[in-house]
Scaffold this motif. Structure first.
Motif, PDB file in Angstrom:
ATOM      1  N   THR A  97       0.812  -1.218   0.000  1.00  0.00           N
ATOM      2  CA  THR A  97       0.000   0.000   0.000  1.00  0.00           C
ATOM      3  C   THR A  97       0.846   1.269   0.000  1.00  0.00           C
ATOM      4  N   ARG A  98       2.160   1.107  -0.036  1.00  0.00           N
ATOM      5  CA  ARG A  98       3.055   2.261   0.063  1.00  0.00           C
ATOM      6  C   ARG A  98       2.880   3.257  -1.071  1.00  0.00           C
ATOM      7  N   GLU A 119      -4.405   3.688 -11.729  1.00  0.00           N
ATOM      8  CA  GLU A 119      -5.714   3.032 -11.807  1.00  0.00           C
ATOM      9  C   GLU A 119      -6.643   3.830 -12.733  1.00  0.00           C
ATOM     10  N   ARG A 147       0.286   4.299  -2.723  1.00  0.00           N
ATOM     11  CA  ARG A 147      -1.136   4.614  -2.903  1.00  0.00           C
ATOM     12  C   ARG A 147      -1.429   5.667  -3.973  1.00  0.00           C
ATOM     13  N   GLN A 148      -0.735   6.793  -3.858  1.00  0.00           N
ATOM     14  CA  GLN A 148      -1.068   7.902  -4.749  1.00  0.00           C
ATOM     15  C   GLN A 148      -0.748   7.576  -6.207  1.00  0.00           C
ATOM     16  N   GLU A 149       0.427   7.042  -6.376  1.00  0.00           N
ATOM     17  CA  GLU A 149       0.832   6.654  -7.724  1.00  0.00           C
ATOM     18  C   GLU A 149      -0.129   5.593  -8.249  1.00  0.00           C
ATOM     19  N   GLU A 150      -0.497   4.738  -7.337  1.00  0.00           N
ATOM     20  CA  GLU A 150      -1.397   3.645  -7.702  1.00  0.00           C
ATOM     21  C   GLU A 150      -2.736   4.192  -8.186  1.00  0.00           C
ATOM     22  N   ARG A 151      -3.225   5.217  -7.515  1.00  0.00           N
ATOM     23  CA  ARG A 151      -4.522   5.771  -7.897  1.00  0.00           C
ATOM     24  C   ARG A 151      -4.483   6.393  -9.293  1.00  0.00           C
TER      25      ARG A 151
END
Ligand code: ATP
Ligand code: MG
Length: 258
Positions: A120-121, A130, A123-127
């Motif tokens: 989950t580290r 996504e 998160r922002q990049e992941e969003r």
């Protein structure tokens, strides 16, 4: 039109078999090209060499003036040449969305891919990722499947997912190996419309191998026809359709199959 890809005299020998025996082409930005030919003509081998999966036995490839002959697939992908496979190669057990998110990470390290799949580290990049992935799913019309496991999708949707996945990597040139294989006529027509839209939206070039002549003739602006490892004809669809060598290659096969 600025030149995107220049291919000079590409050859591939497999233990005495000249699978490709002198393939040359010039591809421009923002154009759609077809690569046709009967079974075993050497079409997939050409794409394998352009994408770095196989090293050419001879010849050269330049992408925007930079020589990429024999470079590794990951380096070629990073430059913006992305491909699909004749037989689907999806991450079967992960979700449709994650498949596309992994595709978008082509220029990142493997640890980022692991991050997408669990940690989950990031998160922002992941969003952000996504969001981009969802966009690609929408472009291909499979956003409703986002949370499903890739292997649970109907076949036609899996083929679309393969394209969504490489679109997420910001391609300049798509190499599609029989994207309409196994699709019904209605699905093929829909694919043609989507690829046209994608070309406009992303201003990218496409080289597609395809047996479905309806798809090839309605989508491609320029066609290369191969037989026995060589280009036997090239030109606009109307020229190819009437070329005696092309007709013979196809009729020859029809007779043999009959
Ligand atoms: N890795 C390999 N080792 C040996 N021979 C190969 C290899 N890959 C392809 N070939 C041979 O090279 C020739 C060209 O194959 P290729 O897969 O490029 O044809 P194709 O035009 O894509 O055909 P299809 O329409 O059936 O997909 C064939 O005779 C094939 O058997
Ligand atoms: Mg093939």
């Amino acid at each position: 039109m600025p030149e995107l890809l220049t291919v000079n005299g590409l050859e591939k020998n497999f233990k005495g078999l000249k699978a490709v025996n002198g393939f040359s082409a010039k591809l421009s930005e923002n154009q759609i090209y077809g690569l046709i030919g009967t079974n075993g003509a050497g079409k997939t081998t050409v794409i394998n060499m352009l994408s770095g999966v196989l090293k050419p036995s001879a010849g050269s490839v330049f992408f925007r003036g930079i020589e990429i002959t024999g470079e590794r697939p990951d380096k070629i992908a990073k430059l913006g040449i992305l491909r699909t496979y004749q037989n689907l190669r999806l991450f079967k057990k992960v979700s449709v969305l994650q498949n596309v998110m992994i595709g978008a990470q082509i220029d990142k390290s493997y640890s980022n891919i692991e991050a997408i799949l669990g940690m989950t580290r990031f998160r922002q990049e992941e969003r952000k990722l996504e969001e981009k992935a969802l966009n690609m799913l929408e472009l291909m019309g499979i956003e409703d499947y986002a949370k499903e496991r890739a292997d649970s999708l109907p076949y036609g949707a899996q083929r679309k997912l393969e394209i969504a996945r490489i679109l997420a990597a910001s391609p300049k040139l798509l190499l599609l190996d029989e994207p309409a294989a196994g699709l019904n006529p209605q699905e093929s027509l829909e694919l043609v419309q989507r690829l046209k839209k994608i070309r406009e939206e992303f201003e990218l070039a496409i080289l597609l191998i395809e047996h479905d002549m309806k798809v090839v003739m309605s989508l491609c602006e320029y066609i290369y026809a191969m037989a026995a490892g060589q280009i036997i004809a090239e030109g606009e669809p109307k020229v190819i359709r009437e070329d005696p060598k092309v007709i013979e290659a196809y009729l020859g096969r029809a007779k043999k199959d009959a």
